[in-house]
Write a protein that holds these residues in place. Structure first.
Motif, PDB file in Angstrom:
ATOM      1  N   ASN A 199       1.062   2.708  -8.073  1.00  0.00           N
ATOM      2  CA  ASN A 199       2.334   2.012  -8.267  1.00  0.00           C
ATOM      3  C   ASN A 199       3.183   2.816  -9.245  1.00  0.00           C
ATOM      4  O   ASN A 199       3.336   2.481 -10.406  1.00  0.00           O
ATOM      5  N   SER A 201       5.838   4.115   0.135  1.00  0.00           N
ATOM      6  CA  SER A 201       5.314   3.019  -0.673  1.00  0.00           C
ATOM      7  C   SER A 201       6.460   2.069  -0.981  1.00  0.00           C
ATOM      8  O   SER A 201       7.628   2.447  -0.949  1.00  0.00           O
ATOM      9  N   SER A 255       0.812  -1.209   0.000  1.00  0.00           N
ATOM     10  CA  SER A 255       0.000   0.000   0.000  1.00  0.00           C
ATOM     11  C   SER A 255       0.847   1.262   0.000  1.00  0.00           C
ATOM     12  O   SER A 255       2.024   1.232   0.353  1.00  0.00           O
ATOM     13  N   ASP A 267      -3.401  -0.512  -2.358  1.00  0.00           N
ATOM     14  CA  ASP A 267      -2.482  -0.955  -3.409  1.00  0.00           C
ATOM     15  C   ASP A 267      -3.273  -0.999  -4.704  1.00  0.00           C
ATOM     16  O   ASP A 267      -4.001  -1.946  -4.964  1.00  0.00           O
TER      17      ASP A 267
END
Length: 168
Positions: free
Chosen positions: A122, A144, A10, A117
């Motif tokens: 990302n 992260s 996450s 997540d």
């Protein structure tokens, strides 16, 4: 090379991986882009927001690059205003009526918000993180995981003596 994101990891606001280095203070208007904003864009955002509320879209061409924008304007307001649906899960941070605009999240040094997540969070290349903050002491603003699932490390932005410090 490319930094691989770690699936199942996450984005945390207010702590390092939800485990340590907790932020102590108030945060408002946290936004994350998957690119480096130009100095002009940053100055425009600052100048338009320093005295009154203005939408980010007035000053920044998002071009699908904003990945999260949490305004923290209400007791349960952990909604992502970027359009990416990255709504947070609160772990004891408190709403405060005092913030840059209509309120903020207050972190006491033992709490955080888990933003989840999701593919949009990302981010493997350039990143810009914006936040109005009032730190009470050093701690972590956001973290992260990166580096691949076999040997992950955490990309962390710490607040040390009131100054952001990048730890990669």
């Amino acid at each position: 090379g490319t930094i691989q994101s770690v699936p199942g990891s996450s984005l945390y606001i207010g702590s390092s991986a939800g485990l340590e280095n907790y932020f102590n203070g108030s945060l408002d208007e946290v936004a994350i882009w998957n690119r480096s904003l130009s100095a002009t864009e940053i100055a425009n955002i600052y100048n338009l927001q320093k005295d009154q509320y203005n939408e980010h879209s007035v000053t920044v061409n998002f071009a699908n690059t904003i990945k999260g924008w949490w305004r923290f304007n209400g007791n349960n307001d952990l909604l992502d205003n970027s359009g990416n649906s990255n709504t947070g899960t609160n772990y004891s941070s408190k709403y405060s009526n005092y913030g840059k605009y209509s309120g903020s999240r207050n972190f006491s040094g033992t709490d955080y918000v888990d933003m989840g997540d999701t593919p949009s969070l990302n981010i493997t290349n350039n990143i810009t993180i914006q936040a109005w903050m009032m730190p009470n002491k050093q701690g972590t603003l956001a973290t992260s995981a990166a580096g691949g699932s076999s040997s992950p490390y955490y990309r962390t932005i710490n607040i040390t003596g009131g100054t952001p410090v990048n730890n990669y």
